[in-house]
Every structure is written in C-alpha cells, then in structure tokens.
Design a protein around this motif. Structure first.
Motif: not given
Length: 144
Positions: A77-82
């Motif tokens: 979740s940190v790596e993506s905006t989702s």
C-alpha cells in the motif's frame, strides 16, 4: 463497529467465566488441554490456541499467514496509491483469526484424544450466524 467490539468482549467474558469452573479429575491430569482456554487464547492471538494445544506448526502457520498478510499488504500500500493491498492483507488476517478461533477447541480435543483423555464436559465454541434482518450475529455456543 462499536457493537461488534462489545459482542466480542462479552464472548471473552463468558468464555472466561465458563473456564473458571472447578477442574475435574480428568482435567487435572498432566498434559490435559482445556478447549475453552484454547479458544480464549485464539481470540487474543491468531493461532495461539493451536500452539497451546500442542499443534505448534498449525498455530505458527496461522499466525504467520495472518501477520504476513498485514505486513505485505501494508508494504504494498505504501508503494501504490490504492488501499486494495492493505484491505486484502487485512482480510487475510481476519480470515486466519476467525479460523483459528473456530479450530482452537478442536485442536485441544484432538490433542487430548491423542493422549487417551476423554473428550467431554462443557465446550465453549464461538458462533457466527447470519440473521434474518441481514445482520451478522456473534455469540458463544455451549456443547455438553
């Protein structure tokens, strides 16, 4: 959410009261694993009831899968905006937690049966039921 927390608190309190009953001679035998205590431990720690009952591999697997899902979901979740990875990890944790609670008393009974101890008395089992109004009910079932 507040209602669910209150119900879970009532389940834990009811299980603790039922487990506080005087021990029979069978339950005082060395190595006896109380199914009620196993269930209470699993409510607190996913897989903890299985570890208490002596099924340490199963308990460690449940704990590892649950915690791994949350950790992996958080990292993704940190790596993506989702928020989808975190939701998936949380659902995996929730699933292993519920399964661990439902299987804890069976784990204790399996261990007692392997040791030649009678499986009897009062058992505390968690119950989840879908109500007619569409809600979900959580409670405790007593098996004699």
């Amino acid at each position: 959410m507040k209602n669910l927390c209150m119900r879970l608190s009532l389940i834990i309190a009811a299980a603790a009261v039922l487990c506080a009953r005087p021990a029979t001679a069978q339950q005082q035998a060395p190595g006896y694993k109380d199914p009620g205590i196993a269930t209470i431990i699993s409510v607190v720690v996913p897989g903890g009831g299985q570890m208490y009952a002596g099924e340490t591999k199963r308990g460690a697997m449940l704990l590892g899968i649950g915690m791994g899902g949350v950790i992996l979901g958080s990292a993704m979740s940190v790596e993506s905006t989702s928020a989808a990875p975190m939701l998936a990890g949380s659902l995996l944790y929730l699933g292993t937690w519920v399964y661990g609670i439902m299987d804890a008393s069976d784990s204790a009974n399996r261990m007692n049966a392997r040791r030649g101890m009678a499986v009897g008395g009062v058992r505390v089992e968690p119950t989840v039921a879908v109500q007619r109004e569409g809600g979900t009910g959580v409670g405790v079932t007593l098996r004699f």
